[in-house]
Motif scaffolding. Structure first.
Motif, PDB file in Angstrom:
ATOM      1  N   GLU A  75      31.892  12.731 -45.337  1.00  0.00           N
ATOM      2  CA  GLU A  75      32.072  14.526 -44.879  1.00  0.00           C
ATOM      3  C   GLU A  75      30.436  15.032 -44.982  1.00  0.00           C
ATOM      4  O   GLU A  75      30.331  15.291 -43.888  1.00  0.00           O
ATOM      5  CB  GLU A  75      33.119  14.849 -45.300  1.00  0.00           C
ATOM      6  N   ILE A  76      30.633  15.215 -46.045  1.00  0.00           N
ATOM      7  CA  ILE A  76      28.636  16.063 -46.123  1.00  0.00           C
ATOM      8  C   ILE A  76      27.380  15.102 -45.553  1.00  0.00           C
ATOM      9  O   ILE A  76      27.266  15.897 -44.971  1.00  0.00           O
ATOM     10  CB  ILE A  76      28.693  15.608 -47.767  1.00  0.00           C
ATOM     11  N   HIS A  77      28.102  14.053 -45.596  1.00  0.00           N
ATOM     12  CA  HIS A  77      26.368  13.584 -45.255  1.00  0.00           C
ATOM     13  C   HIS A  77      27.058  13.506 -43.432  1.00  0.00           C
ATOM     14  O   HIS A  77      26.060  13.546 -42.779  1.00  0.00           O
ATOM     15  CB  HIS A  77      26.673  11.987 -44.861  1.00  0.00           C
ATOM     16  N   LYS A  78      28.192  13.540 -43.271  1.00  0.00           N
ATOM     17  CA  LYS A  78      28.528  14.004 -41.371  1.00  0.00           C
ATOM     18  C   LYS A  78      27.622  14.878 -40.602  1.00  0.00           C
ATOM     19  O   LYS A  78      26.818  15.109 -39.496  1.00  0.00           O
ATOM     20  CB  LYS A  78      29.763  14.166 -41.146  1.00  0.00           C
ATOM     21  N   TYR A  79      27.537  16.287 -41.511  1.00  0.00           N
ATOM     22  CA  TYR A  79      26.281  17.647 -41.276  1.00  0.00           C
ATOM     23  C   TYR A  79      24.854  17.675 -42.511  1.00  0.00           C
ATOM     24  O   TYR A  79      24.428  18.267 -41.227  1.00  0.00           O
ATOM     25  CB  TYR A  79      27.409  18.305 -41.630  1.00  0.00           C
ATOM     26  N   LEU A  80      25.135  17.037 -42.941  1.00  0.00           N
ATOM     27  CA  LEU A  80      24.497  17.603 -44.143  1.00  0.00           C
ATOM     28  C   LEU A  80      22.992  15.811 -44.183  1.00  0.00           C
ATOM     29  O   LEU A  80      23.762  15.103 -44.961  1.00  0.00           O
ATOM     30  CB  LEU A  80      23.659  18.196 -45.329  1.00  0.00           C
ATOM     31  N   ILE A  96      28.477   2.042 -49.333  1.00  0.00           N
ATOM     32  CA  ILE A  96      28.975   2.104 -47.978  1.00  0.00           C
ATOM     33  C   ILE A  96      27.826   4.043 -48.032  1.00  0.00           C
ATOM     34  O   ILE A  96      27.806   3.992 -46.458  1.00  0.00           O
ATOM     35  CB  ILE A  96      30.321   2.345 -47.137  1.00  0.00           C
ATOM     36  N   THR A  97      28.615   4.792 -48.641  1.00  0.00           N
ATOM     37  CA  THR A  97      28.112   6.497 -48.067  1.00  0.00           C
ATOM     38  C   THR A  97      25.749   6.343 -48.063  1.00  0.00           C
ATOM     39  O   THR A  97      25.951   7.539 -48.778  1.00  0.00           O
ATOM     40  CB  THR A  97      28.490   7.253 -49.266  1.00  0.00           C
ATOM     41  N   ASP A  98      25.614   4.852 -48.660  1.00  0.00           N
ATOM     42  CA  ASP A  98      24.566   5.109 -49.414  1.00  0.00           C
ATOM     43  C   ASP A  98      23.599   5.956 -50.146  1.00  0.00           C
ATOM     44  O   ASP A  98      22.653   7.304 -50.141  1.00  0.00           O
ATOM     45  CB  ASP A  98      23.401   5.506 -48.421  1.00  0.00           C
ATOM     46  N   PRO A  99      24.476   6.242 -51.563  1.00  0.00           N
ATOM     47  CA  PRO A  99      24.238   6.766 -53.046  1.00  0.00           C
ATOM     48  C   PRO A  99      22.730   6.476 -53.271  1.00  0.00           C
ATOM     49  O   PRO A  99      21.845   5.701 -52.770  1.00  0.00           O
ATOM     50  CB  PRO A  99      25.193   6.607 -53.603  1.00  0.00           C
ATOM     51  N   PHE A 100      22.164   8.229 -54.012  1.00  0.00           N
ATOM     52  CA  PHE A 100      20.312   7.486 -54.031  1.00  0.00           C
ATOM     53  C   PHE A 100      20.527   7.251 -56.285  1.00  0.00           C
ATOM     54  O   PHE A 100      19.290   7.040 -56.116  1.00  0.00           O
ATOM     55  CB  PHE A 100      19.755   9.369 -54.066  1.00  0.00           C
ATOM     56  N   ILE A 133      32.548  19.890 -50.122  1.00  0.00           N
ATOM     57  CA  ILE A 133      31.844  19.882 -48.674  1.00  0.00           C
ATOM     58  C   ILE A 133      31.878  20.874 -47.947  1.00  0.00           C
ATOM     59  O   ILE A 133      30.583  21.543 -47.775  1.00  0.00           O
ATOM     60  CB  ILE A 133      33.409  19.757 -48.203  1.00  0.00           C
ATOM     61  N   ASN A 134      32.527  22.612 -48.850  1.00  0.00           N
ATOM     62  CA  ASN A 134      32.144  23.519 -48.400  1.00  0.00           C
ATOM     63  C   ASN A 134      30.688  24.274 -49.186  1.00  0.00           C
ATOM     64  O   ASN A 134      30.064  25.123 -47.970  1.00  0.00           O
ATOM     65  CB  ASN A 134      33.698  25.009 -48.378  1.00  0.00           C
ATOM     66  N   LYS A 135      31.134  24.125 -49.571  1.00  0.00           N
ATOM     67  CA  LYS A 135      29.673  24.863 -50.735  1.00  0.00           C
ATOM     68  C   LYS A 135      28.528  24.074 -50.578  1.00  0.00           C
ATOM     69  O   LYS A 135      27.411  24.703 -50.446  1.00  0.00           O
ATOM     70  CB  LYS A 135      30.162  24.059 -52.602  1.00  0.00           C
ATOM     71  N   LEU A 143      28.073  22.877 -46.964  1.00  0.00           N
ATOM     72  CA  LEU A 143      27.830  23.461 -45.804  1.00  0.00           C
ATOM     73  C   LEU A 143      27.438  24.980 -46.285  1.00  0.00           C
ATOM     74  O   LEU A 143      26.279  24.709 -45.448  1.00  0.00           O
ATOM     75  CB  LEU A 143      29.053  23.182 -44.776  1.00  0.00           C
ATOM     76  N   GLU A 144      27.568  25.700 -46.952  1.00  0.00           N
ATOM     77  CA  GLU A 144      27.111  27.128 -47.458  1.00  0.00           C
ATOM     78  C   GLU A 144      25.657  27.458 -47.665  1.00  0.00           C
ATOM     79  O   GLU A 144      26.024  27.768 -47.513  1.00  0.00           O
ATOM     80  CB  GLU A 144      28.286  27.473 -48.170  1.00  0.00           C
ATOM     81  N   LEU A 145      25.586  25.963 -48.841  1.00  0.00           N
ATOM     82  CA  LEU A 145      24.535  26.615 -49.410  1.00  0.00           C
ATOM     83  C   LEU A 145      23.319  26.027 -48.848  1.00  0.00           C
ATOM     84  O   LEU A 145      21.987  25.709 -49.664  1.00  0.00           O
ATOM     85  CB  LEU A 145      24.742  26.243 -50.851  1.00  0.00           C
ATOM     86  N   SER A 146      23.630  24.204 -48.422  1.00  0.00           N
ATOM     87  CA  SER A 146      22.445  23.360 -48.172  1.00  0.00           C
ATOM     88  C   SER A 146      22.127  22.600 -49.527  1.00  0.00           C
ATOM     89  O   SER A 146      20.927  22.852 -49.733  1.00  0.00           O
ATOM     90  CB  SER A 146      22.153  23.689 -47.035  1.00  0.00           C
ATOM     91  N   PRO A 147      22.675  22.052 -50.459  1.00  0.00           N
ATOM     92  CA  PRO A 147      21.408  22.148 -52.109  1.00  0.00           C
ATOM     93  C   PRO A 147      20.423  21.370 -51.655  1.00  0.00           C
ATOM     94  O   PRO A 147      20.795  20.238 -50.469  1.00  0.00           O
ATOM     95  CB  PRO A 147      22.468  21.690 -52.686  1.00  0.00           C
ATOM     96  N   ASP A 148      19.380  20.902 -52.282  1.00  0.00           N
ATOM     97  CA  ASP A 148      18.689  19.599 -52.429  1.00  0.00           C
ATOM     98  C   ASP A 148      19.006  18.009 -52.256  1.00  0.00           C
ATOM     99  O   ASP A 148      18.617  17.354 -52.213  1.00  0.00           O
ATOM    100  CB  ASP A 148      17.357  20.167 -53.039  1.00  0.00           C
ATOM    101  N   LEU A 149      20.128  18.458 -53.459  1.00  0.00           N
ATOM    102  CA  LEU A 149      21.217  17.316 -54.227  1.00  0.00           C
ATOM    103  C   LEU A 149      22.205  17.815 -54.834  1.00  0.00           C
ATOM    104  O   LEU A 149      22.836  18.714 -55.198  1.00  0.00           O
ATOM    105  CB  LEU A 149      20.658  16.702 -55.257  1.00  0.00           C
ATOM    106  N   VAL A 150      23.492  16.767 -54.646  1.00  0.00           N
ATOM    107  CA  VAL A 150      24.664  16.378 -54.799  1.00  0.00           C
ATOM    108  C   VAL A 150      24.589  16.023 -55.820  1.00  0.00           C
ATOM    109  O   VAL A 150      24.842  14.492 -56.155  1.00  0.00           O
ATOM    110  CB  VAL A 150      25.637  16.656 -54.326  1.00  0.00           C
TER     111      VAL A 150
END
Length: 512
Positions: free
Chosen positions: A70-75, A96-100, A41-43, A45-52
């Motif tokens: 948690e990541i989807h709440k902000y990004l 539930i998290t709508d993965p790609f 989560i921290n990384k 929010l810090e880096l805003s990557p194109d994909l995880v």
């Protein structure tokens, strides 16, 4: 999509290093590797990557699914899960998290790269689509419908000519007045007032649809059925500065819908009557032949028997009478069975342990002579391990006998009939699968009607092949009674009926 920044979340150092190396070879950039959910989560929010790339099983109290939430709440970042677990619980939580993507370890490099490219492209397209939808929404509001705009105090500051016509207010008169004075909206039947959509959207910040049968009462007292769309107006700082209402007279639309509805209803009634009439004709034709012809044969044979000596000829006539009686009884029994299956609310079952390796050979034994007589072959394929199912012996036996009878009738000379038993251990409870396949092909247009009562394949020689046209309808009802499913497929010169069912409880009653 090279040069994409991909955050890797993996708690196994060796696996993480391998992933980084693979991604680098693909041309992607890996700005960081996280080994726990919180670090991910921290990384992010810090880096805003194109994909995880997210491993589901992580060390610590938070797993990959929770981290993704948690990541989807902000990004707005696409996430692909990497996991060695394919159980239903893990999969349902991940969905539930709508993965790609959802890749099972181990996976191939090409598979990984393909999923990443698809995810990045899909995410970009969805983002563009969302933007286009916003533009389209704005453009649609410029059509020639009534338009009224107001400030945040609901004071009218614009009306177009269509809105003037529908409300009966001139723009010069409406300017500076509260929009509720102009918009007299009520329920068509009760004339109870309905809250002003402009006021509603300014208060709630969301668009709410008007109830059905809504009318706009004009200044002259006449009511006009309307539909509407309301939206907030924002400045370049995203501050709300007013609202806009677009509404339209739907009198002609409602008239057309009602007319179309009546046409569809009438067409459905006519089609149903035609179907029932055809069904009635088919039934009468069948009953006429199947009941009257045997009776006529019986009368003729009886007359001959009365003047014939007791001889082989006498026995032959007797056999004919017996065969005709059996055919008559088959039709009557099928009709009674189908009626019972369709009309009974509760059907008692008698679950029994059936060892298919022992039971099926006995079941198909009577068909061996029949297939040899018609120069056909009958083959039984059983799994290496014994299969025991808990099912209703009588119902399952009737199902398989009907399917085998059907296969024997329609398999040409030299053709083969194959019964195959398998099971699906990947689901709980375990599924038993029995297929009956034969060398004949049914057209795609006929397949959906195979289980209809009295339906026969066009151009089939129904009198030569015999039967009542009720066998497959009975099969479908019995399969439902056994809490199973049946499907039919045809192609490449073969037709296959597949039965899928699970064990019944020790005592069971099926409700139709």
């Amino acid at each position: 999509m090279n040069n994409a920044n991909i955050l890797v979340v993996e708690d196994e150092a060796i696996v993480a290093k391998d992933l980084r190396n693979r991604l680098t070879r693909f041309g992607y950039t890996v700005p960081a590797v996280a080994s726990s959910g919180q670090e991910a989560i921290n990384k992010a929010l810090e880096l805003s990557p194109d994909l995880v790339l997210m491993d589901i099983k992580l060390k610590g109290q938070m797993d990959g699914v929770e981290a993704a939430q948690e990541i989807h709440k902000y990004l707005d970042i696409p996430i692909i899960y990497l996991t060695a677990y394919a159980d239903d619980n893990t999969l349902n939580r991940a969905k539930i998290t709508d993965p790609f993507g959802y890749l099972l370890k181990p996976f191939k490099e090409r598979e990984l790269q393909t999923n990443i490219e698809i995810a990045l492209t899909k995410h970009q397209l969805e983002k563009q689509l969302r933007n286009n939808q916003k533009w389209l929404s704005t453009l649609l509001k410029s059509i020639n419908d009534g338009v009224i705009a107001s400030d945040v105090q609901e004071v009218v500051n614009f009306m177009n000519p269509v809105a003037e016509t529908l409300t009966g207010w001139q723009e010069s008169e409406a300017m500076g007045r509260n929009s509720s004075e102009i918009l007299n909206i009520a329920h068509a039947e009760t004339h109870h007032p309905i809250e002003n959509p402009i006021k509603k959207v300014l208060q709630d910040g969301v668009v709410n649809q008007l109830p059905e049968n809504t009318i706009l009462i004009g200044r002259n007292g006449n009511g006009i059925p309307i539909d509407h769309s309301a939206a907030l107006i924002r400045d370049d700082k995203n501050n709300i500065i007013g609202a806009v209402l677009i509404f339209r007279d739907i009198t002609e639309l409602k008239t057309a819908i009602e007319a179309r509805k009546k046409q569809v209803e009438q067409a459905q009634i006519v089609a149903k009557l035609q179907e029932l009439n055809q069904l009635k004709n088919d039934f009468l034709n069948l009953v006429t032949h199947e009941l009257r012809s045997p009776l006529s044969n019986m009368k003729g044979m009886i007359q001959l028997l009365e003047v014939s000596p007791l001889s082989e000829e006498f026995q032959r006539y007797l056999d004919i009478i017996k065969a005709e009686c059996d055919r008559e009884m088959e039709l009557i029994n099928d009709l009674l069975d189908l009626q019972r299956l369709e009309n009974s609310s509760y059907l008692p079952l008698a679950p029994d342990a059936l060892v298919l390796e022992q039971w099926l050979p006995l079941l198909i034994e009577p068909f061996q002579a029949r297939v040899q007589e018609h120069q056909q072959t009958l083959q039984l394929n059983l799994p290496a391990n014994p299969v025991t199912v808990i099912s209703d012996r009588t119902s399952l036996e009737r199902i398989l006998i009907e399917l085998l009878n059907n296969a024997c009738k329609y398999t040409p000379s030299g053709g083969e009939i194959i019964i195959t038993v398998s099971y699906n251990a990947s689901v709980i409870p375990l599924e038993t699968i029995i297929t009956v396949s034969n060398t004949t092909e049914i057209s795609a247009s006929d397949l959906p009607r195979m289980f209809e009562k009295f339906y026969r394949i066009p151009d089939a020689d129904i009198w030569n092949q015999g039967g009542t046209g009720l066998g497959l309808a009975i099969v479908q009802k019995l399969v439902t009674q056994l809490q199973g499913s049946i499907k039919v497929e045809s192609g490449d010169g073969r037709t296959t009926f597949s039965l899928i069912f699970t064990d019944l409880a020790p005592t069971s009653t099926t409700q139709q």
